[in-house]
Design an enzyme around this catalytic site. Structure first.
Site, PDB file in Angstrom:
ATOM      1  N   HIS A 286      -8.164   1.424  -0.819  1.00 14.40           N
ATOM      2  CA  HIS A 286      -8.217   0.778  -2.132  1.00 14.40           C
ATOM      3  C   HIS A 286      -9.221  -0.650  -2.844  1.00 14.40           C
ATOM      4  CE1 HIS A 286      -3.628   1.005  -1.865  1.00 14.40           C
ATOM      5  NE2 HIS A 286      -4.263   0.731  -0.498  1.00 14.40           N
TER       6      HIS A 286
ATOM      7  N   SER B  37       0.562  -0.985  -0.057  1.00 13.66           N
ATOM      8  CA  SER B  37      -0.016   0.225   0.147  1.00 13.66           C
ATOM      9  C   SER B  37       1.383   1.298  -0.041  1.00 13.66           C
ATOM     10  CB  SER B  37      -0.895   0.234   1.090  1.00 13.66           C
ATOM     11  OG  SER B  37      -2.142   1.022   1.275  1.00 13.66           O
TER      12      SER B  37
END
Length: 307
Positions: A195, A92
């Site tokens: 996300h 991430s």
């Protein structure tokens, strides 16, 4: 082959930078990183409480700064890129740390991007209530079938039967009440559905920021968490950093690519723990060192490897 692993959001903790700011040089490094991020990272990294660090706009630049501080100690100098014989990957927001270490972005660009990404994602999360849950003990096929028709999206596939799902809060409650067979669903204390398409409103701001950068091609082997691809072009890397805001983190595929490249040993930068556990469960034959404090650097062979 050896790899540098850079953790993502959720791994932050109070006092994260305390052990890494014991010298004038390191404190000045933190101040410089904080100036680029527009935050007092020395304060946040040594004194802020857990609730303050839950703020996405604080957590993301703080995590990137922690990784860059540890990398500077490991490499022997701030801003030094990884050598060509190292693999680099980030989870991430950790992919920004990885891009700096691989030489794609400068430290200044990386910190500006981490801060801008954090602010934009925090703003997007505040516009529409959403959240995330961890789902453990199922398969991708079973989970995908359960999510079909719901306002739910796969956000992380971490391997070893570990997933994160994001979406609307009512849909997440339905998933908790009716999980896939034999699965456990655990609520996560996060601001929004990262996300997933819920972050679409954050993209233009980050895209404008990235457009002002001049990315270089990676000097180390950089593996993207977008799909486990090895990226060799700087523009490909920044494009992946943008699209991964809306797409699931495929850490399972990242680990597969690292292993296929001949991975034998890895080091996880701070805040370390999560990626070590995932790697050792998926590939127990791979040794992974956690860097929790500068003493871990001095006692490792990585000093000689990267110097």
């Amino acid at each position: 082959m050896r790899a540098i692993l850079c953790p993502g959001q959720g791994s932050q903790r109070p006092g994260l930078l305390t052990a890494w700011t014991g010298t004038d040089e390191s404190r000045e490094h933190v101040r410089r990183l904080g100036d680029w991020a527009g935050l007092d990272l020395l304060e946040h990294g040594t004194r802020s409480d857990a609730e303050t660090l839950r703020d996405t706009a604080v957590a993301q630049p703080l995590i990137v700064a922690a990784g860059l501080l540890a990398w500077a100690r490991l490499a022997g100098r701030a801003g030094r890129p990884a050598p060509a014989d190292l693999l680099v990957a980030g989870h991430s927001v950790g992919e920004i740390t990885a891009a700096v270490i691989a030489g794609v972005l400068t430290e200044q660009e990386g910190m500006r991007l981490a801060a801008g990404r954090g602010r934009a994602m925090a703003a997007a999360a505040s516009r529409e209530p959403s959240g995330m849950v961890a789902v453990v003990g199922t398969t991708l096929e079973r989970l995908t079938e359960r999510l079909d028709g719901e306002d739910l999206h796969l956000a992380n596939h971490n391997g070893a039967g570990q997933f994160v799902v994001g979406g609307s809060r009512p849909a997440l409650e339905r998933l908790r009440a009716d999980p896939p067979a034999q699965a456990h669903v655990i609520a996560l204390r996060v601001a929004g559905a990262f996300h997933t398409p819920y972050m679409a409103q954050a993209v233009p701001e980050v895209q404008e920021l990235i457009a002002g950068f001049s990315p270089a091609d990676p000097v180390a082997t950089l593996v993207s968490n977008r799909g486990g691809q090895v990226l060799t072009n700087g523009s490909e890397v920044t494009a992946a950093l943008l699209t991964q805001m809306l797409a699931p983190v495929r850490w399972d595929l990242t680990m597969q690519s690292l292993f296929a490249a001949g991975l034998q040993e890895a080091v996880e930068l701070p805040p370390a723990k999560t990626l070590q556990g995932l790697l050792e469960r998926a590939h127990p034959q791979v040794q992974c060192l956690r860097l929790d404090n500068p003493g871990d650097v001095e006692s490792s062979q990585w000093v000689r490897v990267t110097a």
